[in-house]
Design a protein around this motif. Sequence first.
Motif, PDB file in Angstrom:
ATOM      1  N   ARG A 223      11.532  -2.673  -0.678  1.00  0.00           N
ATOM      2  CA  ARG A 223      10.168  -3.325  -0.664  1.00  0.00           C
ATOM      3  C   ARG A 223       9.181  -2.603  -1.846  1.00  0.00           C
ATOM      4  NH1 ARG A 223       6.958  -5.817   4.236  1.00  0.00           N
ATOM      5  NH2 ARG A 223       4.906  -6.212   3.341  1.00  0.00           N
ATOM      6  N   PHE A 224       8.630  -3.426  -2.405  1.00  0.00           N
ATOM      7  CA  PHE A 224       7.799  -2.932  -3.474  1.00  0.00           C
ATOM      8  C   PHE A 224       6.379  -3.301  -3.097  1.00  0.00           C
ATOM      9  CE2 PHE A 224      11.540  -2.698  -5.796  1.00  0.00           C
ATOM     10  CZ  PHE A 224      11.643  -1.947  -6.819  1.00  0.00           C
ATOM     11  N   THR A 225       5.212  -2.089  -2.871  1.00  0.00           N
ATOM     12  CA  THR A 225       3.876  -2.573  -2.638  1.00  0.00           C
ATOM     13  C   THR A 225       3.145  -1.888  -3.753  1.00  0.00           C
ATOM     14  OG1 THR A 225       3.650  -0.604  -1.299  1.00  0.00           O
ATOM     15  CG2 THR A 225       4.374  -2.649  -0.206  1.00  0.00           C
ATOM     16  N   TYR A 226       2.178  -2.807  -3.943  1.00  0.00           N
ATOM     17  CA  TYR A 226       1.160  -2.190  -4.949  1.00  0.00           C
ATOM     18  C   TYR A 226      -0.194  -3.098  -4.842  1.00  0.00           C
ATOM     19  CZ  TYR A 226      -1.069  -1.721  -9.683  1.00  0.00           C
ATOM     20  OH  TYR A 226      -1.905  -1.469 -10.785  1.00  0.00           O
ATOM     21  N   LYS A 227      -1.285  -2.269  -4.551  1.00  0.00           N
ATOM     22  CA  LYS A 227      -2.549  -2.822  -4.294  1.00  0.00           C
ATOM     23  C   LYS A 227      -2.799  -4.030  -3.578  1.00  0.00           C
ATOM     24  CE  LYS A 227      -4.438  -1.260  -9.126  1.00  0.00           C
ATOM     25  NZ  LYS A 227      -5.562  -1.527 -10.102  1.00  0.00           N
ATOM     26  N   GLY A 228      -2.248  -3.873  -2.373  1.00  0.00           N
ATOM     27  CA  GLY A 228      -2.251  -4.859  -1.305  1.00  0.00           C
ATOM     28  C   GLY A 228      -1.039  -5.984  -1.583  1.00  0.00           C
ATOM     29  N   ARG A 229      -0.369  -6.221  -2.494  1.00  0.00           N
ATOM     30  CA  ARG A 229       0.603  -7.123  -2.569  1.00  0.00           C
ATOM     31  C   ARG A 229       2.120  -6.546  -2.458  1.00  0.00           C
ATOM     32  NH1 ARG A 229      -1.800 -11.634  -4.781  1.00  0.00           N
ATOM     33  NH2 ARG A 229      -0.469 -12.513  -3.325  1.00  0.00           N
ATOM     34  N   SER A 230       2.944  -7.422  -1.921  1.00  0.00           N
ATOM     35  CA  SER A 230       4.380  -6.947  -1.355  1.00  0.00           C
ATOM     36  C   SER A 230       5.466  -7.787  -2.072  1.00  0.00           C
ATOM     37  CB  SER A 230       4.352  -6.614  -0.212  1.00  0.00           C
ATOM     38  OG  SER A 230       4.077  -7.559   0.570  1.00  0.00           O
ATOM     39  N   ILE A 231       6.468  -7.381  -2.550  1.00  0.00           N
ATOM     40  CA  ILE A 231       7.751  -8.201  -2.902  1.00  0.00           C
ATOM     41  C   ILE A 231       8.875  -7.150  -2.316  1.00  0.00           C
ATOM     42  CG2 ILE A 231       9.163  -8.742  -4.577  1.00  0.00           C
ATOM     43  CD1 ILE A 231       6.755  -8.941  -6.369  1.00  0.00           C
ATOM     44  N   VAL A 232       9.885  -8.339  -1.710  1.00  0.00           N
ATOM     45  CA  VAL A 232      10.927  -7.488  -0.616  1.00  0.00           C
ATOM     46  C   VAL A 232      12.147  -8.254  -1.518  1.00  0.00           C
ATOM     47  CG1 VAL A 232      12.337  -7.478   1.262  1.00  0.00           C
ATOM     48  CG2 VAL A 232       9.814  -7.227   1.366  1.00  0.00           C
ATOM     49  N   PHE A 233      13.203  -7.482  -1.500  1.00  0.00           N
ATOM     50  CA  PHE A 233      14.536  -7.630  -2.303  1.00  0.00           C
ATOM     51  C   PHE A 233      15.285  -7.652  -1.121  1.00  0.00           C
ATOM     52  CE2 PHE A 233      11.954  -6.708  -5.856  1.00  0.00           C
ATOM     53  CZ  PHE A 233      12.397  -7.831  -6.768  1.00  0.00           C
ATOM     54  N   SER A 234      16.215  -8.594  -0.826  1.00  0.00           N
ATOM     55  CA  SER A 234      17.079  -8.491   0.275  1.00  0.00           C
ATOM     56  C   SER A 234      18.410  -7.482  -0.213  1.00  0.00           C
ATOM     57  CB  SER A 234      17.814  -9.762   0.806  1.00  0.00           C
ATOM     58  OG  SER A 234      18.592 -10.244  -0.214  1.00  0.00           O
ATOM     59  N   GLY A 235      18.846  -7.639  -1.601  1.00  0.00           N
ATOM     60  CA  GLY A 235      20.065  -7.240  -2.033  1.00  0.00           C
ATOM     61  C   GLY A 235      21.356  -8.101  -1.200  1.00  0.00           C
ATOM     62  N   ASP A 236      22.458  -7.772  -1.478  1.00  0.00           N
ATOM     63  CA  ASP A 236      23.560  -8.470  -0.821  1.00  0.00           C
ATOM     64  C   ASP A 236      23.445  -8.410   0.929  1.00  0.00           C
ATOM     65  OD1 ASP A 236      23.714  -9.636  -3.322  1.00  0.00           O
ATOM     66  OD2 ASP A 236      26.089  -9.240  -3.287  1.00  0.00           O
ATOM     67  N   THR A 237      23.547  -9.599   1.545  1.00  0.00           N
ATOM     68  CA  THR A 237      23.524  -9.074   3.024  1.00  0.00           C
ATOM     69  C   THR A 237      23.794 -10.388   3.990  1.00  0.00           C
ATOM     70  OG1 THR A 237      22.168  -8.301   4.789  1.00  0.00           O
ATOM     71  CG2 THR A 237      21.056  -9.577   3.250  1.00  0.00           C
ATOM     72  N   SER A 238      24.540 -10.349   4.957  1.00  0.00           N
ATOM     73  CA  SER A 238      24.507 -11.336   5.939  1.00  0.00           C
ATOM     74  C   SER A 238      23.340 -11.284   6.710  1.00  0.00           C
ATOM     75  CB  SER A 238      25.761 -11.193   6.881  1.00  0.00           C
ATOM     76  OG  SER A 238      25.487  -9.979   7.525  1.00  0.00           O
ATOM     77  N   ALA A 239      23.072 -12.308   7.642  1.00  0.00           N
ATOM     78  CA  ALA A 239      21.872 -12.366   8.181  1.00  0.00           C
ATOM     79  C   ALA A 239      21.711 -11.109   9.245  1.00  0.00           C
ATOM     80  CB  ALA A 239      22.017 -13.460   9.592  1.00  0.00           C
ATOM     81  N   THR A 240      20.435 -10.436   9.046  1.00  0.00           N
ATOM     82  CA  THR A 240      20.403  -9.159   9.476  1.00  0.00           C
ATOM     83  C   THR A 240      19.056  -8.827  10.231  1.00  0.00           C
ATOM     84  OG1 THR A 240      20.270  -6.724   9.410  1.00  0.00           O
ATOM     85  CG2 THR A 240      20.256  -8.205   7.473  1.00  0.00           C
ATOM     86  N   PRO A 241      18.532  -8.394  11.261  1.00  0.00           N
ATOM     87  CA  PRO A 241      17.254  -7.913  11.724  1.00  0.00           C
ATOM     88  C   PRO A 241      16.608  -7.187  10.621  1.00  0.00           C
ATOM     89  CG  PRO A 241      18.875  -6.613  13.009  1.00  0.00           C
ATOM     90  CD  PRO A 241      19.684  -7.738  12.052  1.00  0.00           C
ATOM     91  N   ALA A 242      17.141  -6.482   9.410  1.00  0.00           N
ATOM     92  CA  ALA A 242      16.571  -5.707   8.572  1.00  0.00           C
ATOM     93  C   ALA A 242      15.521  -6.639   8.012  1.00  0.00           C
ATOM     94  CB  ALA A 242      17.610  -5.009   7.974  1.00  0.00           C
ATOM     95  N   ILE A 243      15.839  -7.632   7.570  1.00  0.00           N
ATOM     96  CA  ILE A 243      14.913  -8.623   6.716  1.00  0.00           C
ATOM     97  C   ILE A 243      13.683  -8.738   7.367  1.00  0.00           C
ATOM     98  CG2 ILE A 243      14.835 -10.535   5.693  1.00  0.00           C
ATOM     99  CD1 ILE A 243      16.758  -8.646   4.269  1.00  0.00           C
ATOM    100  N   VAL A 244      13.840  -9.299   8.681  1.00  0.00           N
ATOM    101  CA  VAL A 244      12.461  -9.417   9.429  1.00  0.00           C
ATOM    102  C   VAL A 244      11.658  -8.311   9.753  1.00  0.00           C
ATOM    103  CG1 VAL A 244      11.948 -10.324  11.784  1.00  0.00           C
ATOM    104  CG2 VAL A 244      13.607 -11.462  10.778  1.00  0.00           C
ATOM    105  N   ARG A 245      12.368  -7.356   9.968  1.00  0.00           N
ATOM    106  CA  ARG A 245      11.283  -5.945  10.208  1.00  0.00           C
ATOM    107  C   ARG A 245      10.813  -5.706   8.840  1.00  0.00           C
ATOM    108  NH1 ARG A 245      13.021  -0.258  13.003  1.00  0.00           N
ATOM    109  NH2 ARG A 245      11.267   0.802  12.000  1.00  0.00           N
TER     110      ARG A 245
END
Length: 363
Positions: A223-245
């Motif tokens: 997860r990248f954050t800068y000045k109140g904005r955010s972008i998340v990269f999942s990488g390779d993954t199956s469905a996981t609670p990590a993404i929602v969190r």
Amino acid sequence: MMRHRLRWIGGAVAVVLVVVLAALPGAVGRQIGATVVDMRAGVDATAGLPDGLHVALCGSGSPLPDPTRAGPCSVVIAGRHLFMVDAGEGGARNMVLMRIPNARVEAVFLTHLHSDHIDGLPPAMLLRWTGANATRPLPVYGPAGTRRVVDGFNRAYAIDQGFRTAHHGPAIAPPSGAGGIGHDIALAPPGDWSPVTVFSGDGITVSAFRVDHGPVEPAIGYRFTYKGRSIVFSGDTSATPAIVRNARGADLLVHEALQPRLTAAMTRTLDRRDQPGLAKITRDILTYHATPEQVADEAQAAGVRHLVFSHVIPQLPSRLMYAAFLGDARRRFGGTITVGEDGMVFSLPAGTDGFEYRDWPVR
């Protein structure tokens, strides 16, 4: 009569033009070449971006050969800083075509150590080294084993690096700046999806968290954050609670996806053509990737505003296939969905809740 004469004159002009071009192919080619060079060489397309957080897709493909997509590679621009997430084959080349200076890359963040996410590291390190006349190796962050991988590339390219310094001189290719330096990220224990901070400075925070790509362990999302904005990269993954969190409230989620129905069609074809080894691989990959529908559910639960699919499986050579790839994803997610393509750029200007789209073609 007049129409006939005009048609004759137009035809004559065309013939003369063809004759001239045929007589001067070298001159025409040189002029075209000079024009192309003038459009690309030394140009920094990122200079025109507003202050904020941006992601450019320099590779949206997978290990499956795809003439329209390079291997997994994204560029993150945060203010004056520029980073890479994964370094798939062809990604560094696409950066050049997109007029994103490889010389500006400050660090690479690897999601995991599958070959298609690291096989573009050598050209990325070379272009950054010589482009910036770097005196220090390129920092490469990733899961356990990253240092070993980077050290291996350094050894493999040591002879090449010596040639380049000998040819161009130490001012252009300083020996101390060749290659990369790997950093293994200390993640939370298995089963704990909590993030850890891996980079912080100048208003930028990069956090890493575990995802589920077993048997590949560990695998990382960022997860990248800068000045109140955010972008998340999942990488390779199956469905996981990590993404929602870890994607909760994110402006943009860049997520991999595999469409089982399209992949099953590939498997049936391989079976019919007596390719049992490849058919087993296409069956096996179903177990450690997420479907577009599952990703849409997770993005909805996390309150993500925009969802971009990258590292798409299988190949999507035509946009006519996008609806089949997405399946029911659009009905499950209330925000904007984009099927990623090489050259796409998404911008989140600072101090706003705006979203901008650009296209920096790679061809």
